[in-house]
Design a protein around this motif. Structure first.
Motif, PDB file in Angstrom:
ATOM      1  N   ALA A  85       0.897  -1.158   0.107  1.00  0.00           N
ATOM      2  CA  ALA A  85      -0.213   0.046  -0.059  1.00  0.00           C
ATOM      3  C   ALA A  85       1.273   1.855   0.129  1.00  0.00           C
ATOM      4  CB  ALA A  85      -1.233  -0.558   0.942  1.00  0.00           C
ATOM      5  N   ALA A  86       1.528   1.734   0.739  1.00  0.00           N
ATOM      6  CA  ALA A  86       2.132   2.072   0.765  1.00  0.00           C
ATOM      7  C   ALA A  86       3.643   2.746  -0.574  1.00  0.00           C
ATOM      8  CB  ALA A  86       3.480   2.005   1.580  1.00  0.00           C
ATOM      9  N   LEU A 124      10.996   8.726  -5.803  1.00  0.00           N
ATOM     10  CA  LEU A 124       9.404   9.380  -5.257  1.00  0.00           C
ATOM     11  C   LEU A 124       9.025   8.106  -4.664  1.00  0.00           C
ATOM     12  CD1 LEU A 124       8.679  12.293  -8.349  1.00  0.00           C
ATOM     13  CD2 LEU A 124       9.099  12.455  -5.945  1.00  0.00           C
ATOM     14  N   VAL A 125       9.238   6.907  -5.774  1.00  0.00           N
ATOM     15  CA  VAL A 125       8.354   5.115  -5.129  1.00  0.00           C
ATOM     16  C   VAL A 125       8.988   5.870  -3.845  1.00  0.00           C
ATOM     17  CG1 VAL A 125       7.722   3.317  -5.955  1.00  0.00           C
ATOM     18  CG2 VAL A 125       7.298   5.513  -8.036  1.00  0.00           C
ATOM     19  N   MET A 126      10.356   5.377  -3.585  1.00  0.00           N
ATOM     20  CA  MET A 126      11.090   4.914  -2.657  1.00  0.00           C
ATOM     21  C   MET A 126      11.185   5.755  -0.858  1.00  0.00           C
ATOM     22  SD  MET A 126      13.647   3.165  -4.780  1.00  0.00           S
ATOM     23  CE  MET A 126      14.664   1.872  -3.409  1.00  0.00           C
ATOM     24  N   LEU A 127      10.162   7.486  -1.854  1.00  0.00           N
ATOM     25  CA  LEU A 127      10.350   7.319  -0.696  1.00  0.00           C
ATOM     26  C   LEU A 127       9.299   6.764   0.511  1.00  0.00           C
ATOM     27  CD1 LEU A 127       8.910  11.828  -1.953  1.00  0.00           C
ATOM     28  CD2 LEU A 127      11.659  10.503  -0.824  1.00  0.00           C
ATOM     29  N   ILE A 181      17.271  -1.074   2.070  1.00  0.00           N
ATOM     30  CA  ILE A 181      16.985  -1.561   3.326  1.00  0.00           C
ATOM     31  C   ILE A 181      17.274  -1.532   4.271  1.00  0.00           C
ATOM     32  CG2 ILE A 181      16.489  -3.640   4.141  1.00  0.00           C
ATOM     33  CD1 ILE A 181      16.460  -5.463   1.658  1.00  0.00           C
ATOM     34  N   SER A 182      18.325  -1.042   4.438  1.00  0.00           N
ATOM     35  CA  SER A 182      19.169   0.056   5.168  1.00  0.00           C
ATOM     36  C   SER A 182      18.554   0.954   5.712  1.00  0.00           C
ATOM     37  CB  SER A 182      20.760  -0.208   5.479  1.00  0.00           C
ATOM     38  OG  SER A 182      21.094   0.282   4.440  1.00  0.00           O
ATOM     39  N   ASP A 183      18.557   2.038   4.798  1.00  0.00           N
ATOM     40  CA  ASP A 183      17.708   3.214   4.903  1.00  0.00           C
ATOM     41  C   ASP A 183      16.923   2.909   5.893  1.00  0.00           C
ATOM     42  OD1 ASP A 183      19.262   4.636   4.187  1.00  0.00           O
ATOM     43  OD2 ASP A 183      17.978   5.742   2.719  1.00  0.00           O
ATOM     44  N   LEU A 184      15.792   1.961   5.033  1.00  0.00           N
ATOM     45  CA  LEU A 184      14.609   2.070   6.147  1.00  0.00           C
ATOM     46  C   LEU A 184      14.541   2.040   7.310  1.00  0.00           C
ATOM     47  CD1 LEU A 184      11.706   0.142   3.362  1.00  0.00           C
ATOM     48  CD2 LEU A 184      11.953   2.328   4.565  1.00  0.00           C
ATOM     49  N   ASP A 189      20.050   8.258   3.715  1.00  0.00           N
ATOM     50  CA  ASP A 189      20.908   8.455   2.712  1.00  0.00           C
ATOM     51  C   ASP A 189      20.777   7.743   1.231  1.00  0.00           C
ATOM     52  OD1 ASP A 189      23.676   7.702   5.026  1.00  0.00           O
ATOM     53  OD2 ASP A 189      23.053   9.851   4.890  1.00  0.00           O
ATOM     54  N   TYR A 190      20.537   7.283   1.190  1.00  0.00           N
ATOM     55  CA  TYR A 190      20.197   6.338  -0.292  1.00  0.00           C
ATOM     56  C   TYR A 190      19.433   5.276  -0.095  1.00  0.00           C
ATOM     57  CZ  TYR A 190      21.585   4.112  -4.081  1.00  0.00           C
ATOM     58  OH  TYR A 190      21.195   3.521  -5.689  1.00  0.00           O
ATOM     59  N   PRO A 191      18.476   5.120  -1.175  1.00  0.00           N
ATOM     60  CA  PRO A 191      18.349   6.498  -2.395  1.00  0.00           C
ATOM     61  C   PRO A 191      17.668   7.431  -2.312  1.00  0.00           C
ATOM     62  CG  PRO A 191      16.984   3.927  -2.630  1.00  0.00           C
ATOM     63  CD  PRO A 191      17.966   4.135  -2.037  1.00  0.00           C
ATOM     64  N   ALA A 192      16.219   6.703  -0.954  1.00  0.00           N
ATOM     65  CA  ALA A 192      15.546   7.888  -0.924  1.00  0.00           C
ATOM     66  C   ALA A 192      15.377   8.406   0.668  1.00  0.00           C
ATOM     67  CB  ALA A 192      14.499   7.655  -1.230  1.00  0.00           C
ATOM     68  N   TYR A 193      15.125   9.759   0.357  1.00  0.00           N
ATOM     69  CA  TYR A 193      14.695  10.164   2.013  1.00  0.00           C
ATOM     70  C   TYR A 193      13.631   9.250   2.658  1.00  0.00           C
ATOM     71  CZ  TYR A 193      14.535  13.898   6.201  1.00  0.00           C
ATOM     72  OH  TYR A 193      14.394  13.837   7.148  1.00  0.00           O
ATOM     73  N   ILE A 194      13.872   8.605   3.832  1.00  0.00           N
ATOM     74  CA  ILE A 194      13.063   7.537   4.802  1.00  0.00           C
ATOM     75  C   ILE A 194      12.820   8.984   6.371  1.00  0.00           C
ATOM     76  CG2 ILE A 194      12.354   6.189   6.095  1.00  0.00           C
ATOM     77  CD1 ILE A 194      13.451   5.269   3.126  1.00  0.00           C
ATOM     78  N   TYR A 195      11.699   9.418   5.853  1.00  0.00           N
ATOM     79  CA  TYR A 195      11.132  10.349   7.323  1.00  0.00           C
ATOM     80  C   TYR A 195      11.016   9.171   8.596  1.00  0.00           C
ATOM     81  CZ  TYR A 195       9.769  13.652   4.093  1.00  0.00           C
ATOM     82  OH  TYR A 195       9.937  13.999   3.107  1.00  0.00           O
ATOM     83  N   PHE A 196      10.529   8.224   8.719  1.00  0.00           N
ATOM     84  CA  PHE A 196      10.189   7.461   9.866  1.00  0.00           C
ATOM     85  C   PHE A 196      11.196   6.193   9.587  1.00  0.00           C
ATOM     86  CE2 PHE A 196       6.414  10.084   8.868  1.00  0.00           C
ATOM     87  CZ  PHE A 196       6.549  10.920  10.185  1.00  0.00           C
TER      88      PHE A 196
END
Length: 369
Positions: A85-86, A124-127, A181-184, A189-196
């Motif tokens: 869904a995300a 954008l999709v991976m934000l 995955i490490s970003d989440l 840092d890469y490849p998308a901004y992770i807010y939470f």
């Protein structure tokens, strides 16, 4: 007696309030200019409300423990559905406007992109938003619920995640896919901004699970549960405040990537707020507003997605961060109406009774537990 109900009515109301609140907050963040967000009383107050994410996450943890769906398989399935869904929501929010040409140039320029368009779309999709956090968390907290039977053991895990959050922040393995995955889990840092990122935000869900387990041990006594929330919340505030205000660089370091002191401090104020809402609403009789909030609670996940998609699409019409506070207030009203309208249409298509029928509502079916 109401206080011995297996459901915690106050949580349904709080989750319902969060649906209305997120429409208000997201509309302001997308459409209001910088001056309206920071230099007006209304704008500053709405931005302050945006710091209430921990309220939703602790409620999620409580209802996760008290839900009728208790199997590990159910938790993993719902976590996977939330992740799908995300990414679907991000696709609808960003890619559809970009492909169809109604994403404003001002928004595109914000990122200062260079390189192939496919890479920009992937970004954008991976934000990483709250749905990614909730989905990943469900994949893990199901194991905690299944195998950790002592409530203090659950609390210890939540606090441990908070304690190590700053130490693991920024961990990145330079390998495709694994990087994301490490970003989440750890960074932005890469490849998308992770807010939470999961560290530290999953701590709030697990703290909520601690209180959900406590609620079961109290034989579903809501009054005792919220009184305990007050006591624990005051202790958390007393511990977290000096850490945040005296050693803020390590313990806070910004809202989205806070350290252990920030988690404890925000959790403390969240628990205090939950107790206050319980006291305020415990004697309120059923009325139209209460039924609307319960409806929002029941449809929290879908309404979250609907409002974000609609607000993002509207950038091509109303501009990106270019409106004064008066215009933003009108847009808030518009998007509340549109969100409820689309949700009602979905109810009709799914042959569910819409809000207008004011049926008895249960939030047990909410995807975000």
């Amino acid at each position: 007696m109401e206080q011995k109900s297996k459901r915690i009515a106050a949580l349904d109301l709080i989750k319902g309030m969060s649906v209305i609140g997120m429409i208000i907050i997201h509309t302001l963040l997308i459409y209001a200019n910088v001056k309206s967000q920071s230099d007006t009383v209304i704008g500053s107050f709405i931005v302050f409300l945006g710091r209430g994410t921990s309220i939703f996450l602790i409620c999620m943890g409580i209802t996760f423990m008290t839900s009728s769906h208790q199997s590990l398989k159910s938790s993993i399935q719902r976590g996977g559905l939330l992740l799908l869904a995300a990414f679907f929501m991000n696709f609808m929010k960003f890619i559809i406007p970009a492909v169809l040409g109604f994403a404003p140039d001002h928004f595109i320029q914000k990122y200062g992109w260079h390189g192939p368009i496919e890479q920009q779309y992937m970004y954008l999709v991976m934000l990483g938003d709250i749905l990614q956090l909730a989905g990943i968390s469900l994949l893990f907290v199901g194991f905690i619920r299944e195998y950790v039977k002592n409530k203090y053991g659950i609390l210890a895990i939540g606090l441990l995640i908070a304690l190590v959050s700053r130490e693991v922040s920024g961990i990145n393995i330079d390998y495709p896919v694994v990087n994301y995955i490490s970003d989440l889990f750890f960074s932005n840092d890469y490849p998308a901004y992770i807010y939470f990122p999961v560290f530290p935000w999953m701590s709030f869900i697990i703290i909520g699970m601690f209180f959900g387990k406590w609620f079961l041990e109290l034989n579903h006594d809501s009054k005792k549960l919220f009184r305990n929330m007050l006591y624990v919340g005051l202790v958390f505030i007393a511990i977290g405040a000096p850490l945040v205000f005296l050693y803020g660089e390590y313990n806070y370091n910004g809202f989205y990537h806070m350290g252990p002191g920030g988690v404890i401090y925000f959790a403390g104020w969240t628990l205090f707020f939950l107790w206050a809402i319980f006291r305020i609403t415990s004697n309120i009789k059923e009325n139209g507003l209460i039924r609307i909030l319960k409806y929002c609670s029941k449809n929290l996940t879908s309404m979250y997605m609907i409002q974000w998609i609609l607000i993002s699409w509207g950038k091509g019409i109303f501009g990106y961060r270019q409106n004064g506070i008066g215009s933003v207030l009108m847009l808030i009203l518009l998007y509340i109406i549109l969100t409820f309208s689309v949700q009602t249409l979905l109810d009709i298509l799914q042959k569910k009774k819409p809000l207008i029928s004011f049926q008895r509502i249960s939030a047990d079916e909410t995807v975000l537990k």
